[in-house]
Scaffold this motif. Structure first.
Motif: not given
Ligand code: GDP
Ligand code: MG
Length: 370
Positions: A177-203
């Motif tokens: 709404a504010a027309e502001v660019p977004i950078i996605v920080a996929v956090n908690k990569m150290d955690k077991e079960g971290a699944n960055p591909d799923r985050v990308m997929q969902e987004l």
């Protein structure tokens, strides 16, 4: 301006002229029955008799746009981007803000205790970035509802083990709404079960598509607790800020937005201001929201006293008559008297907007009935 004589005012107030003359004498003014009284004198007398006079406010007088001068193209210089961290609760916003602050405290103050003023600046490869330290959602909602836009880039924090959640979507909506660019920080990569591909997929559903997949959204994998990926995130922020070509005129009278404000027992009203254009100087006459004052002291995000603050710089100021609200805008005036006038008009307007029932006579009414 218009005037009333002592006799005329007496008639309006249902008093004897001698009573008015007595009051005037008390105020150090010798007057006769036919003496003209200006607005201020009329108001003073009315006040003495317990009659409230509503000053007429010229609406445009309260509008900052009227007093802001157009910036000469030649005076525009690059300014740091203002970054807001957003995302679902517990996905790591606060941890990330702390990690960035710790990683990038400016030279010379390593180990120093940083003061919380609602925003801070970091330097990366000689380039500055300003981070709003207030909850991203609040920054967007309260500020935008007041017409203020302070954020240049939004960092969307998504926990790699949790994925897109309701407040993630809310954050995306605010940034869009504010027309502001977004950078996605996929956090908690150290955690077991971290699944960055799923985050990308969902987004992808929200049109945040990584470059590898043919989109243009920057994704940074990181771990805020392990301080991993912070430098990469900062580099990407600098990259995006350069593409945005953010400019400001440091020679203008300072203009900007209140990040947060409170009443301090010792210091009085204290406000963290984000300078968005111009340079804010100590002793400047300033109107802030519906209050005004003179900048008595300025403290930066390192807790150091400063004399001036350039565009995109957050500073904590004292010297205001009252506590403004987060999201209020401010403007500096070269003329102290003008600042007072505009400040008082905005104050009056605010009082009128917030007061429901009115038991006042207007100066105009007083004049008209003659
Ligand atoms: P906020 O609600 O978004 O501000 O989230 P917080 O920063 O308060 O973090 C919520 C919890 O997640 C805290 O217990 C953090 O220690 C933890 N946390 C944050 N970032 C990370 C990370 O990168 N890895 C792990 N394992 N935990 C994290
Ligand atoms: Mg938090």
């Amino acid at each position: 301006s218009e005037t009333l004589t002592v006799d005329e005012l007496a008639a309006k107030l249902n008093k004897d002229a001698s009573e008015i003359i007595k009051k005037l004498m008390f105020l150090g003014v010798m007057a006769t029955k036919n003496q003209d009284l200006d607005d201020d004198a009329v108001e003073l007398i009315c006040d003495e008799f317990g009659v409230q006079v509503e000053k007429e406010i010229i609406l445009e007088d309260t509008d900052f746009d009227k007093y802001r001068e157009e910036d000469d193209e030649a005076n525009l210089i690059e300014r740091p981007a203002v970054v807001t961290i957003m995302g679902h609760v517990d996905h790591g916003k606060t941890t990330l803000l702390d990690a960035i602050r710790q990683a990038k405290v400016r030279e010379g103050e390593a180990g120093g205790i940083t003061q919380h003023i609602g925003a801070y600046q970091v330097e990366n490869d000689g380039k500055k970035l300003t981070f709003l330290d207030t909850p991203g959602h609040a920054a967007f909602t309260s500020m935008r509802s007041r017409g203020a836009q302070v954020t240049d880039i939004a960092v969307l924090v998504v926990a790699a083990d949790d994925g897109v959640m309701p407040q993630t979507v809310e954050a995306i909506n605010h940034a869009k709404a504010a027309e502001v660019p977004i950078i996605v920080a996929v956090n908690k990569m150290d955690k077991e079960g971290a699944n960055p591909d799923r985050v990308m997929q969902e987004l992808t559903e929200y049109e945040l598509i990584p470059e590898d997949w043919g989109g243009s959204t920057i994704f940074v994998n990181m771990s805020a607790v392990k301080h991993e990926g912070i430098d990469n995130l900062l580099e990407m922020l600098i990259l995006v800020s350069e593409m945005e070509e953010l400019k400001a005129n440091p020679k203008a009278n300072a203009f900007g937005t209140v990040i947060e404000a409170e009443l301090d027992k010792g210091k009085g009203p204290v406000a963290t201001l984000l300078v968005q254009n111009g340079t804010l100087n100590k002793s400047d006459s300033i109107v802030v929201g519906s209050t005004f004052g003179r900048v008595r002291a300025m403290v930066n995000d390192e807790g150091k006293r400063v004399q001036s603050a350039e565009p995109s710089t957050p500073v904590e100021v004292t010297g205001l008559n009252d506590v403004p609200q987060a999201g209020d805008q401010f403007l500096v005036f070269s003329d102290e008297k003008k600042a007072r006038q505009v400040g008082e008009a905005r104050q009056q307007k605010h009082i009128q907007e917030t007061r429901s029932e009115t038991t006042k006579v207007s100066v105009d009414d007083l004049f008209e009935q003659i």
